[in-house]
Design a protein around this motif. Structure first.
Motif, PDB file in Angstrom:
ATOM      1  N   THR A  55       0.831  -1.213   0.000  1.00 24.79           N
ATOM      2  CA  THR A  55       0.000   0.000   0.000  1.00 24.79           C
ATOM      3  C   THR A  55       0.863   1.261   0.000  1.00 24.79           C
ATOM      4  O   THR A  55       0.677   2.163  -0.818  1.00 24.79           O
ATOM      5  CB  THR A  55      -0.936  -0.009   1.234  1.00 24.79           C
ATOM      6  N   ARG A  58       2.867   1.728  -3.344  1.00 27.32           N
ATOM      7  CA  ARG A  58       2.150   1.345  -4.569  1.00 27.32           C
ATOM      8  C   ARG A  58       2.538   2.157  -5.798  1.00 27.32           C
ATOM      9  O   ARG A  58       2.391   1.692  -6.927  1.00 27.32           O
ATOM     10  CB  ARG A  58       0.638   1.390  -4.352  1.00 27.32           C
ATOM     11  N   LYS A  59       3.071   3.365  -5.588  1.00 25.73           N
ATOM     12  CA  LYS A  59       3.447   4.186  -6.751  1.00 25.73           C
ATOM     13  C   LYS A  59       4.780   3.723  -7.348  1.00 25.73           C
ATOM     14  O   LYS A  59       5.094   4.026  -8.484  1.00 25.73           O
ATOM     15  CB  LYS A  59       3.573   5.651  -6.321  1.00 25.73           C
ATOM     16  N   SER A  62       5.287  -1.957 -10.132  1.00 26.00           N
ATOM     17  CA  SER A  62       4.179  -2.506 -10.911  1.00 26.00           C
ATOM     18  C   SER A  62       3.890  -3.922 -10.408  1.00 26.00           C
ATOM     19  O   SER A  62       4.725  -4.544  -9.753  1.00 26.00           O
ATOM     20  CB  SER A  62       4.545  -2.552 -12.390  1.00 26.00           C
ATOM     21  N   LYS A 209      -8.054  -0.246   2.379  1.00 24.87           N
ATOM     22  CA  LYS A 209      -8.454   1.165   2.298  1.00 24.87           C
ATOM     23  C   LYS A 209      -8.212   1.877   3.624  1.00 24.87           C
ATOM     24  O   LYS A 209      -7.704   2.996   3.655  1.00 24.87           O
ATOM     25  CB  LYS A 209      -9.939   1.273   1.952  1.00 24.87           C
ATOM     26  N   PHE A 219      -6.492   5.911  -1.178  1.00 25.79           N
ATOM     27  CA  PHE A 219      -6.601   5.603  -2.605  1.00 25.79           C
ATOM     28  C   PHE A 219      -7.475   6.653  -3.280  1.00 25.79           C
ATOM     29  O   PHE A 219      -8.518   7.041  -2.748  1.00 25.79           O
ATOM     30  CB  PHE A 219      -7.225   4.215  -2.792  1.00 25.79           C
ATOM     31  N   THR A 220      -7.049   7.113  -4.433  1.00 25.70           N
ATOM     32  CA  THR A 220      -7.870   8.063  -5.181  1.00 25.70           C
ATOM     33  C   THR A 220      -8.969   7.280  -5.907  1.00 25.70           C
ATOM     34  O   THR A 220      -8.872   6.057  -6.055  1.00 25.70           O
ATOM     35  CB  THR A 220      -7.040   8.798  -6.245  1.00 25.70           C
ATOM     36  N   GLU A 222      -9.554   7.274  -8.906  1.00 26.90           N
ATOM     37  CA  GLU A 222      -8.963   6.699 -10.110  1.00 26.90           C
ATOM     38  C   GLU A 222      -8.232   5.386  -9.790  1.00 26.90           C
ATOM     39  O   GLU A 222      -8.384   4.393 -10.488  1.00 26.90           O
ATOM     40  CB  GLU A 222      -8.004   7.715 -10.717  1.00 26.90           C
ATOM     41  N   GLU A 223      -7.475   5.408  -8.709  1.00 25.68           N
ATOM     42  CA  GLU A 223      -6.791   4.173  -8.292  1.00 25.68           C
ATOM     43  C   GLU A 223      -7.798   3.067  -8.010  1.00 25.68           C
ATOM     44  O   GLU A 223      -7.592   1.908  -8.378  1.00 25.68           O
ATOM     45  CB  GLU A 223      -5.957   4.436  -7.027  1.00 25.68           C
ATOM     46  N   GLU A 224      -8.883   3.445  -7.340  1.00 24.65           N
ATOM     47  CA  GLU A 224      -9.906   2.453  -7.018  1.00 24.65           C
ATOM     48  C   GLU A 224     -10.500   1.855  -8.280  1.00 24.65           C
ATOM     49  O   GLU A 224     -10.653   0.640  -8.389  1.00 24.65           O
ATOM     50  CB  GLU A 224     -11.008   3.065  -6.146  1.00 24.65           C
ATOM     51  N   ASP A 226      -9.200   1.732 -11.137  1.00 25.88           N
ATOM     52  CA  ASP A 226      -8.176   0.968 -11.865  1.00 25.88           C
ATOM     53  C   ASP A 226      -7.936  -0.408 -11.246  1.00 25.88           C
ATOM     54  O   ASP A 226      -7.126  -1.188 -11.744  1.00 25.88           O
ATOM     55  CB  ASP A 226      -6.842   1.731 -11.865  1.00 25.88           C
ATOM     56  N   ASP A 228      -6.579  -0.956  -8.206  1.00 25.48           N
ATOM     57  CA  ASP A 228      -5.318  -0.995  -7.453  1.00 25.48           C
ATOM     58  C   ASP A 228      -5.450  -1.727  -6.110  1.00 25.48           C
ATOM     59  O   ASP A 228      -4.516  -2.385  -5.663  1.00 25.48           O
ATOM     60  CB  ASP A 228      -4.788   0.423  -7.213  1.00 25.48           C
TER      61      ASP A 228
END
Ligand code: A3P
Length: 301
Positions: A55, A58-59, A62, A209, A219-220, A222-224, A226, A228
């Motif tokens: 977590t 995560r950035k 991959s 989360k 998590f944003t 967008e991440e959700e 996607d 992630d």
């Protein structure tokens, strides 16, 4: 108590760890960005370390090229009471620690009451995991009997069980261990996130989360969308981790095979081992030690 356990600052400390705990208490300087995974042994530490590592970082990685695919989770964090960690060849534990990338990720089995002041006073975050005492006992009994670490003696189930019920176990008593972190999590919910193995099993998504939110890296949307969170859950799942080459044939150190950390990963396996009198006895201890605390556990799958 067995000779390798010493009553140290009101908990049963393995003699191998005493110097490590002392130097942790004396030398450790917390940073506000530090993250500590704390647990009583055999309650899901490995899983929580993996989830937290994945977590927080995560950035950086991959799914195809993730360190968790090739490393046992314990090797990705620094264990705070491990003597080896503090007594390294440069004789400067603080330098060693200050060279770690931030946020620094640590693990510890040290009870809350024995943690260094600096950890308490900083904004460092603690994520604690515990587990129902029935499964914790069983998991520990099997694990410690398989460890090649002498002088840990192999114990019969009954003998080990008596010690567990008396609290005479590594980092025990387990009730004080849980209650120390539990009380702190109620008093300072921004400092200690208190998790249970059973809850994690029931809904990993929710807890990944909440770990991210607790650590200030939610998590944003967008991440959700996607997926992630799902990929972290999958990467850290028992089935996935257990079969990784590193966890099948790798070693944590001279004494510990990585595969020892992955046994069944279930709730309620104790039913296959406990006699009726053991069930009565441990239920009584739990009632006696935890009643009124608000802390309770799911015992069956
Ligand atoms: P069992 O012995 O009941 O199977 P710790 O990591 O604190 O040493 O705890 C070990 C326990 O967690 C073992 O329980 C192990 O199988 C289980 N475990 C390890 N990795 C897991 C994962 N990714 N998901 C769920 N349980 C896991």
């Amino acid at each position: 108590a067995p000779t390798y356990l010493c009553l140290f600052q009101e908990f049963w400390c393995p003699d191998l760890f005493i110097e490590g705990v002392k130097s942790f208490q004396k030398c450790f300087e917390a940073k506000d960005s530090d993250v500590v995974v704390a647990s009583f042994p055999k309650t899901g530490t490995t899983w929580l370390i993996a989830l937290t590592f994945a977590t927080v970082n995560r950035k950086h990685f991959s799914a195809e090229n993730h360190p968790l695919l090739t490393s046992n989770p314990h090797t990705l964090v620094s264990c705070l009471e491990s003597k080896i960690f503090f007594v390294d060849e440069i004789h400067d534990p603080l330098l060693h620690l200050s060279n770690m990338l931030e946020p620094r990720l640590f693990s510890t089995h040290t009870p809350f009451t024995a943690l260094p002041k600096s950890l308490n006073e900083s904004n460092a975050k603690i994520i604690y995991i515990c587990r129902n005492p029935f499964d914790t006992f069983l998991s520990a009994w099997i694990y410690f009997n398989k460890l090649m670490l002498k002088p840990l003696p192999a114990l019969e189930l009954e003998e080990a069980f008596e010690m567990f019920c008396d609290g005479r176990v590594i980092f025990g008593p387990w009730w004080s261990h849980m209650l120390g972190y539990w009380k702190e999590s109620l008093a300072r919910p921004n400092k200690v996130l208190f998790l249970k193995y059973e809850d994690l099993k029931e809904n990993v998504n929710f807890h990944v989360k909440s770990i991210a939110e607790f650590l200030g890296c939610p998590f944003t949307a967008e991440e959700e969308s996607d997926g992630d969170i799902e990929s972290i859950m999958k990467l850290c799942s028992f089935e996935k981790m257990k079969d990784l080459e590193v966890n099948v044939s790798g070693k944590l150190d001279k004494f510990i095979d990585n595969k020892l950390f992955f046994r069944k990963g279930e709730i309620g396996d104790w039913v296959n081992y406990f006699s009726p009198s053991m069930i009565t006895k441990l239920s009584k201890v739990i009632e006696e030690k935890l009643s009124g605390s608000g802390l309770s556990f799911k015992m069956y799958a």
